[in-house]
Design a protein around this motif. Structure first.
Motif, PDB file in Angstrom:
ATOM      1  N   ASP A  29     -18.999  78.636 -20.177  1.00  0.00           N
ATOM      2  CA  ASP A  29     -17.793  79.438 -19.938  1.00  0.00           C
ATOM      3  C   ASP A  29     -18.127  80.767 -19.263  1.00  0.00           C
ATOM      4  O   ASP A  29     -17.391  81.232 -18.384  1.00  0.00           O
ATOM      5  N   LEU A  30     -19.235  81.384 -19.674  1.00  0.00           N
ATOM      6  CA  LEU A  30     -19.665  82.657 -19.083  1.00  0.00           C
ATOM      7  C   LEU A  30     -19.961  82.503 -17.596  1.00  0.00           C
ATOM      8  O   LEU A  30     -19.482  83.284 -16.776  1.00  0.00           O
TER       9      LEU A  30
ATOM     10  N   ILE B  19     -23.238  91.827  -7.097  1.00  0.00           N
ATOM     11  CA  ILE B  19     -22.057  92.325  -7.824  1.00  0.00           C
ATOM     12  C   ILE B  19     -22.147  91.960  -9.301  1.00  0.00           C
ATOM     13  O   ILE B  19     -21.905  92.790 -10.184  1.00  0.00           O
TER      14      ILE B  19
ATOM     15  N   LEU C 204     -22.047  94.292 -12.735  1.00  0.00           N
ATOM     16  CA  LEU C 204     -21.065  94.068 -13.803  1.00  0.00           C
ATOM     17  C   LEU C 204     -21.726  93.812 -15.157  1.00  0.00           C
ATOM     18  O   LEU C 204     -21.084  93.913 -16.196  1.00  0.00           O
ATOM     19  N   THR C 205     -23.000  93.445 -15.145  1.00  0.00           N
ATOM     20  CA  THR C 205     -23.703  93.170 -16.408  1.00  0.00           C
ATOM     21  C   THR C 205     -24.801  94.235 -16.563  1.00  0.00           C
ATOM     22  O   THR C 205     -24.525  95.401 -16.394  1.00  0.00           O
TER      23      THR C 205
ATOM     24  N   LEU D 273     -15.348  87.104   2.133  1.00  0.00           N
ATOM     25  CA  LEU D 273     -15.048  88.298   1.323  1.00  0.00           C
ATOM     26  C   LEU D 273     -16.058  89.417   1.498  1.00  0.00           C
ATOM     27  O   LEU D 273     -15.815  90.546   1.082  1.00  0.00           O
TER      28      LEU D 273
ATOM     29  N   ARG E 276     -18.971  80.162 -15.545  1.00  0.00           N
ATOM     30  CA  ARG E 276     -17.729  79.842 -14.829  1.00  0.00           C
ATOM     31  C   ARG E 276     -16.871  81.086 -14.612  1.00  0.00           C
ATOM     32  O   ARG E 276     -16.302  81.277 -13.541  1.00  0.00           O
ATOM     33  N   PHE E 277     -16.758  81.905 -15.666  1.00  0.00           N
ATOM     34  CA  PHE E 277     -15.937  83.113 -15.538  1.00  0.00           C
ATOM     35  C   PHE E 277     -16.465  84.007 -14.421  1.00  0.00           C
ATOM     36  O   PHE E 277     -15.709  84.485 -13.574  1.00  0.00           O
ATOM     37  N   PHE E 278     -17.764  84.244 -14.426  1.00  0.00           N
ATOM     38  CA  PHE E 278     -18.343  85.139 -13.422  1.00  0.00           C
ATOM     39  C   PHE E 278     -18.255  84.551 -12.011  1.00  0.00           C
ATOM     40  O   PHE E 278     -18.080  85.284 -11.046  1.00  0.00           O
TER      41      PHE E 278
ATOM     42  N   LYS F  81     -15.836  82.693 -10.950  1.00  0.00           N
ATOM     43  CA  LYS F  81     -14.437  82.820 -10.531  1.00  0.00           C
ATOM     44  C   LYS F  81     -14.130  84.283 -10.185  1.00  0.00           C
ATOM     45  O   LYS F  81     -13.432  84.570  -9.202  1.00  0.00           O
ATOM     46  N   LEU F  82     -14.679  85.189 -10.977  1.00  0.00           N
ATOM     47  CA  LEU F  82     -14.414  86.619 -10.757  1.00  0.00           C
ATOM     48  C   LEU F  82     -15.051  87.113  -9.463  1.00  0.00           C
ATOM     49  O   LEU F  82     -14.492  87.953  -8.755  1.00  0.00           O
ATOM     50  N   VAL F  83     -16.236  86.576  -9.163  1.00  0.00           N
ATOM     51  CA  VAL F  83     -16.980  87.010  -7.965  1.00  0.00           C
ATOM     52  C   VAL F  83     -17.277  85.774  -7.117  1.00  0.00           C
ATOM     53  O   VAL F  83     -18.376  85.212  -7.162  1.00  0.00           O
TER      54      VAL F  83
END
Lengths: 139, 139, 139
Positions: free
Chosen positions: B62-63, B92, B96-97, B77, B65-67, B69-71
């Protein structure tokens, strides 16, 4: 065990990354620190301290753009708007990044990678006077 | 006061979390550290060091996948695209971490929670050779 | 060189920022620490430690809202859902922020800015018992 402190002043002029790697290394050399930890901190919650690539300057432009898109300067999104449209986004960006870093020194050398630099990441639009506190503990 | 250094090499093979809790604890035991701080750092800006749950492996999926999607890995881009579609997102994600953590040791024990593990969070797609610097200061 | 430890218990009651600046400063004063580093850490991966503005309480509301929007409590987005809709978002929020901070003490004073406070940022909905580990190293 020895401890030393040093305040580095950085004058900022808008949302950019301001490199200070050289000033930190100079301070280490002048003081002849051998081994220890340098704790870097800023006494503000609208700017950050980050370690980032110092090779291609485009990386910094992409970073600033990403954070501006992620945390938009749009007063309709926030309650805290009295200090300007950039203030609440600046607080959020500072939580998403860091306002403190601990670096290691080994055999008189700051342990940064070849492509790593130390940066103040300014989140406010208006000029600011930032103090980066350097605190050495070691021998 | 005593200081010790140790380079832990982790070979990565894609975007995953690589646990190294055991190697860090082994190093503490072999050196018989009693009380102090371990400063962990990596000399790269495309991977992170995080403390995360080590119970359910789904948390890691999940971690990641989240990152992702966020970046997004979408060259449209970013300006900095010459090192591959995963490179600028990796920079990036590292901002963020964290690329540095300080851990406390008390009475010879690393102060991690029951469900906490130490992880290298790899953001690049191609295999990498990562060095996690361990620096102990204490007694 | 001297080292001291202290566990601060904070009882939380939902997603809020819980300030503990005063308790940390009290501990410094009682122990008469002169110069050194305090390493703060929590042994959980569903709450964070952050330094944030303590002037306008609206800043805290905006922060909580931003993180809730960025990391939605929506079970369809995650695999790890067995511990409740707030659990996986809590893990992600903890990675996006910090679960460890190192603070400097100089001449018996904790080096925090005028508008900076220390906060536990709780990400779980149900009441929790959080321990904030304080570890001093210095003289």
């Amino acid at each position: 065990m020895k401890q030393e402190f040093f305040d580095l002043e950085v004058k900022t002029n808008g949302q950019k990354l301001y490199e200070f790697t050289e000033q930190t290394i100079n301070w280490i050399e002048i003081n002849n620190f051998k081994n220890g930890i340098i704790n870097l901190s800023i006494q503000h919650t609208s700017a950050s301290l980050i370690v980032q690539e110092n090779a291609d300057p485009d990386v910094q432009i992409d970073l600033i753009r990403f954070f501006d898109k992620l945390v938009p300067m749009d007063n309709k999104l926030y309650i805290h708007t009295i200090e300007g449209k950039d203030d609440m986004p600046a607080h959020i960006k500072s939580v998403l990044t860091n306002n403190q870093i601990s670096l290691s020194i080994k055999d008189s050398e700051l342990l940064l990678g070849t492509w790593q630099g130390l940066y103040l990441f300014e989140h406010r639009l208006a000029p600011q006077n930032r103090i980066i506190i350097h605190h050495f503990i070691g021998g």
